[in-house]
Design an enzyme around this catalytic site. Structure first.
Site, PDB file in Angstrom:
ATOM      1  N   GLU A 160       0.885  -1.177   0.000  1.00  0.00           N
ATOM      2  CA  GLU A 160       0.000   0.000   0.000  1.00  0.00           C
ATOM      3  C   GLU A 160       0.910   1.210   0.000  1.00  0.00           C
ATOM      4  OE1 GLU A 160      -1.717   3.192   0.395  1.00  0.00           O
ATOM      5  OE2 GLU A 160      -1.352   2.745   2.507  1.00  0.00           O
ATOM      6  N   CYS A 209      -1.460   9.346   2.556  1.00  0.00           N
ATOM      7  CA  CYS A 209      -1.241   8.876   1.187  1.00  0.00           C
ATOM      8  C   CYS A 209      -2.421   9.202   0.284  1.00  0.00           C
ATOM      9  CB  CYS A 209      -0.935   7.384   1.178  1.00  0.00           C
ATOM     10  SG  CYS A 209      -2.114   6.378   2.080  1.00  0.00           S
TER      11      CYS A 209
END
Length: 489
Positions: free
Chosen positions: A246, A280
Site C-alpha cells: 500500500e 497517502c
C-alpha cells in the site's frame, strides 16, 4: 530511556546494531534512543515467529479472538497515553491522534467481521461427499509500518494477520519507534504468547535483513512508492511469498459547478491539508474550471488556507495542522515548491518553514497550470498544486496522467458528471462531494498502478492474511457406483 527496545520471543532486549534516535518534531527534543536490531537479531525474531506458528495457529479461533479483544480493551484503557505518544513522535495534534487510537480500537471488530465474511468456512453441496472452502494462515509474515499513522496502519496488517493464525515480525518506521514500543507493550499485556508478535526496531539495514529473510512467508507494507518498488523487485522470482503493498498517490481532485463554495473549499482543505498533507490519500492536484465561479472558489480557498492554524500538538487551543514528521521533511517540501516555481508555477500561498529545527510549515498553494511537463511526484506534505481547466474530459484525462492510482474525487452538483467521472477516473478510492482522505476501515483500501499491487488493505486485509483451501471429503474411501472405462476391480 530504556535501551531494551527490541521484542523478540517474548523478551525485551537491547539492539545489537547501530544507535539511532527519535525526535519530537514540534519541540526539537530527543524523546527516544536505542540500538537497531542486528541481522542476527532479525533472524532470531523470524525463528521465534516460526517456532510459535503451529501453537498459535492451532489454537481455537475463539481463543485468538479473546486476546485480540483484550488488546482492544487495553487500547481503550491506555488511549490518552498512546495518543500523546503518537503526538509527541509525529507532531500531529492531539485531537487527531485521539482519532487514530479510536480507529485502532475500531479496527478490531471490523477485522473480526472481515475474517468471518471473507475467509471463513463454506460448505458446498456435492453428491456422495462433502465439499468445503476453508482458509489457512501463511505462516510467518513481516509487517512494515509507516510514520504518518504509526499505530493505526501497522495495526491494520497485524490484527487480521494474527486473527488468521499467522505470526508476525513487525518493523516500524525508524521515525516512530516509541509508538511501536508502546503498541507492543499493550499486546504483551493482552496476553499474546511469546514469539507470536516480535518487534525489530531499526533503519534501512534492519528492514533489508527482514525483507530478505528466506523464512518469511509474506510481507505487508505501507509506505512510500520508492520503498514499495524496491520490495517488489526484491521479491521478484518468489511467487510462493505473498507481498501486499500500500503506497502513495498523486491524487487528483476536480471541482465542477458547485453551488456551495464554502462546502467545496472545506472538502478541499480536508483533502489536501489534514495531517499536514501527510496522508497517502491527500489531494496533490486540484483541478478548477476557468470561470467566474472557479475564480471565486480559488480566491476563497486561498483565504481559508491562509488562516489555517498551525501549532503545537498539545496546545490548549488545538491547531488544524501540527508539525511534519521532521525538519528534513519540512525542508523537502520547501524544495519541492521551489522546483515547481522554477518550472513556471506561481505560488498563490507560499509554503514556509516556520521554525528551524522543527517540522512546522505553513500550507501552500501553487498554480501549475502553465507548467508543461509537471513532475508525476507525490509531494508528501501540505502543498497543493492548482490546475485550471476548460474541458471536463480533458481534466479527467490529466487527472489520470499519473503512474499512481490511489484516490480521486469530484466536487460538483451534477450526478451525471459524477457518473461520468466515476467511469473514467482510475483510482482505488473515488469520492463525490466528500474529502478523499476519509477512508473507512470497513471498506477496501488500496490503489492501482504505483499505488499498490492489487492487495487492498483495510476490510480486504483478510484476503492476503490467509489462503483458500478447497477440499472434497468423505468419512472413508469407498468404491464408486460405476467404474471409469478401462478399470477392472
Amino acid at each position: 530511556m530504556s535501551q531494551l527496545v527490541q521484542f523478540i520471543d517474548g523478551q525485551w532486549l537491547a539492539g545489537a546494531g547501530k544507535p539511532f534516535e527519535s525526535k519530537d518534531p514540534a519541540k526539537n527534543q530527543v524523546i527516544w534512543q536505542g540500538e537497531a536490531a542486528s541481522a542476527a537479531q532479525v533472524e532470531a525474531a523470524v525463528k521465534a515467529a516460526r517456532h510459535a506458528f503451529y501453537h498459535w495457529s492451532d489454537l481455537a479461533l475463539d481463543y485468538r479472538l479473546a486476546i485480540v479483544r483484550r488488546y482492544a480493551d487495553l487500547l481503550g484503557e491506555h488511549k490518552e497515553a498512546l495518543a500523546l505518544t503518537i503526538a509527541r513522535e509525529t507532531g500531529k495534534p492531539l485531537w487527531e491522534t485521539r482519532t487514530e487510537v479510536a480507529a485502532m480500537q475500531g479496527k478490531i471488530a471490523i477485522s473480526i467481521r472481515a475474517h468471518d465474511e471473507r475467509t471463513g468456512t463454506v460448505e458446498n453441496p456435492m453428491p456422495g461427499a462433502k465439499a468445503f472452502v476453508r482458509h489457512k494462515p501463511h505462516g510467518v509474515v513481516a509487517v512494515f509500518g509507516p510514520y504518518n499513522f504509526p499505530g493505526h496502519l501497522p495495526n491494520g496488517h497485524i490484527v487480521p494477520a494474527l486473527i488468521a493464525g499467522n505470526t508476525v515480525v513487525f518493523k516500524p518506521s525508524e521515525l516512530t519507534p516509541m509508538v511501536a514500543e508502546a503498541m507492543l507493550k499493550i499486546w504483551q499485556e493482552a496476553g499474546l504468547p511469546k514469539g507470536v508478535l516480535n518487534l525489530v526496531q531499526g533503519e534501512v539495514d534492519t528492514g533489508k535483513a527482514l525483507a530478505g529473510n528466506p523464512d518469511i512467508d509474506g510481507l505487508f507494507f505501507t509506505g512510500s512508492s520508492r520503498t514499495g518498488h524496491f520490495l517488489h523487485q526484491q521479491f521478484a522470482g518468489q511467487p510462493g511469498k505473498i507481498l501486499a503493498l500500500e503506497m502513495g498517490g498523486n491524487n487528483p481532485l476536480i471541482v465542477k459547478d458547485v453551488s456551495d463554495i464554502d462546502g467545496a473549499v472545506h472538502a478541499i482543505v480536508q483533502s489536501a491539508f489534514i495531517t499536514s498533507g501527510q496522508r497517502c490519500t491527500c489531494s496533490r492536484r486540484l483541478f478548477v474550471e476557468r470561470s467566474v465561479q472557479g475564480d471565486a472558489l480559488v480566491k476563497r480557498l486561498v483565504e481559508v488556507v491562509g488562516q489555517i492554524k498551525v501549532g503545537l500538538y498539545d496546545a490548549a487551543e488545538q491547531p488544524f495542522m501540527g508539525a511534519m514528521i521532521s525538519e528534513k521533511a519540512a525542508l523537502g517540501m520547501v524544495e519541492a515548491q521551489a522546483n515547481l516555481q522554477r518550472l513556471g508555477g506561481e505560488s498563490l500561498l507560499t509554503l514556509t518553514h516556520l521554525e528551524a529545527g522543527t517540522g512546522f510549515v505553513s500550507p501552500g498553494i501553487i498554480d501549475v497550470t502553465a507548467v508543461s511537463a509537471l513532475p508525476d511526484e507525490e509531494y508528501f506534505g501540505p502543498l497543493l498544486q492548482l490546475i485550471r481547466y476548460d474541458d471536463f474530459d480533458a481534466a479527467i484525462d490529466q487527472g489520470n496522467a499519473t503512474s499512481f492510482g490511489l484516490s480521486a474525487g469530484l466536487l460538483g452538483d451534477s450526478e451525471a458528471d459524477w457518473q461520468h467521472f466515476f467511469k473514467r477516473i482510475r483510482a482505488g478510492i473515488v469520492n463525490w462531494n466528500k474529502p478523499i482522505t476519509g477512508a473507512s476501515s470497513a471498506a477496501p483500501f488500496g490503489g492501482i498502478g504505483a499505488s499498490g499491487n492489487h492487495r487492498a488493505s483495510a476490510y480486504y486485509a483478510a484476503d492476503y492474511c490467509a489462503y483458500p483451501v478447497a477440499s472434497v471429503e468423505d468419512s472413508k474411501a469407498a468404491m464408486p457406483d460405476q467404474l471409469s472405462p478401462g478399470l477392472t476391480f
